[in-house]
Design a protein around this motif. Sequence first.
Motif, PDB file in Angstrom:
ATOM      1  N   MET A 159      -7.569  -3.871  -4.791  1.00 43.58           N
ATOM      2  CA  MET A 159      -6.847  -3.622  -3.538  1.00 43.58           C
ATOM      3  C   MET A 159      -7.799  -3.646  -2.351  1.00 43.58           C
ATOM      4  O   MET A 159      -7.493  -4.193  -1.286  1.00 43.58           O
ATOM      5  N   HIS A 160      -8.981  -3.064  -2.532  1.00 41.40           N
ATOM      6  CA  HIS A 160      -9.950  -3.053  -1.426  1.00 41.40           C
ATOM      7  C   HIS A 160     -10.390  -4.461  -1.054  1.00 41.40           C
ATOM      8  O   HIS A 160     -10.643  -4.756   0.123  1.00 41.40           O
TER       9      HIS A 160
ATOM     10  N   GLU B 298      -8.596  -0.146  -8.053  1.00 40.35           N
ATOM     11  CA  GLU B 298      -8.745   0.124  -6.619  1.00 40.35           C
ATOM     12  C   GLU B 298      -9.623  -0.925  -5.964  1.00 40.35           C
ATOM     13  O   GLU B 298      -9.407  -1.297  -4.798  1.00 40.35           O
ATOM     14  N   GLY B 299     -10.618  -1.421  -6.699  1.00 36.59           N
ATOM     15  CA  GLY B 299     -11.480  -2.481  -6.175  1.00 36.59           C
ATOM     16  C   GLY B 299     -10.691  -3.736  -5.836  1.00 36.59           C
ATOM     17  O   GLY B 299     -10.984  -4.422  -4.843  1.00 36.59           O
TER      18      GLY B 299
ATOM     19  N   ASN C  65       0.826  -1.213   0.000  1.00 39.31           N
ATOM     20  CA  ASN C  65       0.000   0.000   0.000  1.00 39.31           C
ATOM     21  C   ASN C  65       0.859   1.262   0.000  1.00 39.31           C
ATOM     22  O   ASN C  65       0.490   2.273  -0.619  1.00 39.31           O
TER      23      ASN C  65
ATOM     24  N   GLN D   7      -8.944  -7.587   6.927  1.00 41.26           N
ATOM     25  CA  GLN D   7      -9.753  -7.098   8.043  1.00 41.26           C
ATOM     26  C   GLN D   7     -10.638  -8.190   8.620  1.00 41.26           C
ATOM     27  O   GLN D   7     -10.801  -8.316   9.845  1.00 41.26           O
TER      28      GLN D   7
ATOM     29  N   GLU E  71      -7.770  -5.855   1.137  1.00 37.93           N
ATOM     30  CA  GLU E  71      -7.821  -5.188   2.437  1.00 37.93           C
ATOM     31  C   GLU E  71      -8.979  -5.728   3.281  1.00 37.93           C
ATOM     32  O   GLU E  71      -8.835  -5.958   4.488  1.00 37.93           O
ATOM     33  N   ARG E  72     -10.138  -5.944   2.661  1.00 38.46           N
ATOM     34  CA  ARG E  72     -11.288  -6.490   3.401  1.00 38.46           C
ATOM     35  C   ARG E  72     -11.007  -7.914   3.904  1.00 38.46           C
ATOM     36  O   ARG E  72     -11.395  -8.287   5.013  1.00 38.46           O
TER      37      ARG E  72
END
Length: 409
Positions: free
Chosen positions: A327-328, A324-325, A306, A335, A331-332
């Motif tokens: 990478m998200h 970007e989707g 990141n 999490q 990340e999710r």
Amino acid sequence: MSSDPWGRVDETGTVYVRTADGEKVVGSWQAGTPEEALAYFERKYEGLVVEIGLLERRVRTTDLSAKDATTAIEHLRQQIDEHHAVGDLDALAKRLDKLVETVDSRREERKVQKAKQADEARHAKEALVVEAEELAQSEQWRAAGERLRALVDTWKGLPRLDRKSDDELWHRFSHARSAFSKRRKAHFASLDAQREEARKAKEALVAEAESLSNSTDWGATAARYRELMADWKAAGRAQREHEDDLWNRFRGAQDVFFAARSGVFAERDAEQTENLKLKEELATEAEKLVPVTDLKAARAAFRNVNERWEAIGHVPRDARPKVEGRMHAVERAIQEAEEAEWRRTNPEARARAAGLTGQLQDAVDKLQKQIDAARAAGNDAKADKLARELEGRQALLDQALKGLEEFGG
């Protein structure tokens, strides 16, 4: 003394002609023989025959007026009545009578024809007046003006009517032309005024457009140029001699600005395309961290990816959501792994889960004993009711046991 079928000469040299009313004195001949005298007056008769023949031909084949024809007939009739020729004067008189009838008939024909022509001319001129009055209200300035000029030429080619009728129709015709000319003049005067206003407005638009041509505030300036273009269209046309020059200046100023912007954007697009390539590579690297098996290592690796991601500049707008989707999504996933780990290792949550499980287990055991007692007492209705309640508590217990398992036992 000598004689002839139509005349004679007596011994005194007096020449006579025979007519239906008897002999008439033609004249006196003293210069030669009676034969010469008769021959002389016979030639006069032949001259009358020729003149009458010519007049008949003119009446028949030319547009000799009735007035002129009548004058010529009266002149010939006078010569016949004066008896200065030897021949069949009665026959000549009859030919003149017939010619008079022909002239009278021709006069009537011409009178009828003239009346018909006058009527046709009246209708034609009335039609011209009606059309001219309609054209006077037209706003097709060029076409209506040309048509009115053609109507004038047509009018000039028509016969005149009686003075009163002709003057009245001409007055209406002329008034219609004047009304059209007045309206056309007023229209073009107004148009000239509007075009002058348009010229002034466009001069101001050109001045602003030229002042913006070197701007580097790309977004705001492009928006302002769009507003100026809308104002340009709303301003209307200026005079022809100004319109093209103003437009060339206005468009030229915009071209300078948009050419500069295009150059900058081309460089930016190339840079953003390269940025997209780098971010796609980082997204691929991040996606290898899923599924998460080592949360601590995955978290550190994603942080590193990141940081490199944030150091890269913008990418093309249409490609941004997709990259970007990706990478998200990674990340999710991390999490969610963190949340699962926290739930598994949280002692308070584990204690609460264990306590809830114990309470539910006690309630289930108690209900089971009550059911057994009711069955033993033969109270099936109560036992069935308690059994349904037991099903609900058992389901809650199963769910609590499953949650407890997430904490490792």
